[in-house]
Design an enzyme around this catalytic site. Structure first.
Site, PDB file in Angstrom:
ATOM      1  N   ARG A  15       0.837  -1.206   0.000  1.00 44.15           N
ATOM      2  CA  ARG A  15       0.000   0.000   0.000  1.00 44.15           C
ATOM      3  C   ARG A  15       0.877   1.264   0.000  1.00 44.15           C
ATOM      4  NH1 ARG A  15      -0.726   4.771   2.543  1.00 44.15           N
ATOM      5  NH2 ARG A  15      -0.397   3.795   4.564  1.00 44.15           N
ATOM      6  N   HIS A 213       3.777   4.194  12.690  1.00 50.04           N
ATOM      7  CA  HIS A 213       4.022   4.102  11.248  1.00 50.04           C
ATOM      8  C   HIS A 213       5.139   5.095  10.962  1.00 50.04           C
ATOM      9  CE1 HIS A 213       2.647   3.935   6.926  1.00 50.04           C
ATOM     10  NE2 HIS A 213       3.248   5.111   6.925  1.00 50.04           N
ATOM     11  N   CYS A 246       8.339  10.042   0.091  1.00 50.94           N
ATOM     12  CA  CYS A 246       7.572  11.138   0.651  1.00 50.94           C
ATOM     13  C   CYS A 246       7.113  11.976  -0.533  1.00 50.94           C
ATOM     14  CB  CYS A 246       8.462  11.947   1.593  1.00 50.94           C
ATOM     15  SG  CYS A 246       7.631  13.410   2.187  1.00 50.94           S
ATOM     16  N   ASN A 255       9.314   4.126   3.750  1.00 47.69           N
ATOM     17  CA  ASN A 255       8.984   3.582   5.068  1.00 47.69           C
ATOM     18  C   ASN A 255      10.220   2.942   5.691  1.00 47.69           C
ATOM     19  OD1 ASN A 255       5.733   3.361   5.418  1.00 47.69           O
ATOM     20  ND2 ASN A 255       6.313   3.268   3.266  1.00 47.69           N
TER      21      ASN A 255
HETATM   22 ZN    ZN Z   1       3.439   6.267   5.232  1.00 41.96          ZN
END
Ligand code: ZN
Length: 312
Positions: A15, A213, A246, A255
């Site tokens: 995702r 996260h 980003c 991530n």
């Molecule tokens: Zn994220």
């Protein structure tokens, strides 16, 4: 779940990792990636987003992806993100195990992301809670409320504790089953992680699980994970090969790398229940379809040192 786990990791590569790519990853490749992630023992996989294909073409095949991932029911939890009621209704129709709703702590980021105020987005969450509650109890998914930009915002800069607490408190009152504090743009630092997590915990009590996260934009991803552990966090999102990025910082790292996180946790004596060598093999699935600069990770660069390998 066969293994006892001290730390629960949700693999968000399919995702959060794929959504930033401007090339479509074929459905069959996404399915193979999910299969390999489940095979390695990840207890949760966030498989995509229920958003209009016009907005994020990468998830045009989300129904097929969820249907495929459901073959692994009993071995892993299938979660999907949505920013609105319509998406949540589609996620419920598809039968996901976790609906992951998202609100930004930063008003400016929420406007940029979903074109609504934080207050309107909270009303959206209330409607999603009602839609989830309308599902019969035996099929009702878990509803996770994520707070984007909990540790900083690329538009507004620093985000205050008050702004994070406003959303966390509302999530708790409306009935989130879990809350995720997301360092969406990766501006978090260890002291800030500890301060915000502790403040949220104080405010909402111990009943609702919290997860982190994290993004590695500034190279502090694993330091931030370690800081989270110190203040009681035992649930993390991470992405294989550090997928992602980003959207406001082209070229920035994505991530935190699932492989590196697992290595760190296991070396700290915390069981993840994940087979690291099997997870490392996901890199080969990604290489033909994802530009090389999106594929990071110290273990991928250095290899797992022989002396440190688990003899299994
Ligand atoms: Zn994220």
């Amino acid at each position: 779940m066969p293994n006892r786990r001290d730390v629960f990791i949700c693999e968000t590569g399919p995702r959060d990792g794929l959504q930033i790519l401007d090339t479509f990853v074929p459905t069959e490749v996404k399915c193979r990636l999910i299969d390999a992630i489940v095979e390695a023992g990840l207890p949760e996989v966030e498989v995509g987003s229920f958003v209009p294909a016009k907005v994020v073409p990468q998830f045009a095949d989300i129904d097929a992806i969820v249907a495929h991932a459901q073959r692994h029911r009993g071995r892993t939890i299938v979660s999907a993100l949505t920013p609105n009621l319509k998406g949540a209704e589609n996620a419920l129709k598809a039968g996901v195990d976790v609906v992951n709703f998202v609100i930004s702590a930063s008003e400016a980021h929420n406007q940029a992301n979903v074109r609504r105020t934080v207050s309107e987005q909270l009303d959206g969450f209330r409607a999603v809670r009602a839609a989830v509650d309308a599902v019969s109890a035996d099929k009702r998914p878990h509803l996770l409320g994520a707070i984007s930009t909990s540790f900083g915002c690329s538009i507004a800069g620093r985000v205050s504790e008050k702004e994070v607490l406003r959303v966390a408190t509302a999530y708790a009152e409306i009935g989130a089953d879990e809350i995720a504090l997301a360092d969406t743009v990766g501006y978090g630092t260890p002291p800030l992680i500890k301060a915000i997590v502790s403040a949220v915990r104080r405010e909402i009590g111990n009943r609702i699980p919290l997860r982190l996260h994290l993004h590695d934009t500034l190279g502090l991803g694993l330091a931030n994970a370690a800081a989270g552990l110190e203040v009681g966090i035992r649930r993390f999102d991470a992405a294989v090969s550090g997928l992602g990025g980003c959207p406001f910082a082209p070229g920035a790292r994505g991530n935190i790398v699932t492989e590196d996180l697992i290595f760190m946790l296991e070396e700290m004596g915390l069981k993840t229940g994940i087979d690291l060598e099997k997870l490392m093999a996901t890199r080969a699935i990604l290489v033909p379809h994802v530009a090389a600069h999106y594929l990071t990770g110290h273990l991928h660069e250095a290899g797992i040192p022989k002396a440190l390998r688990k003899s299994a």
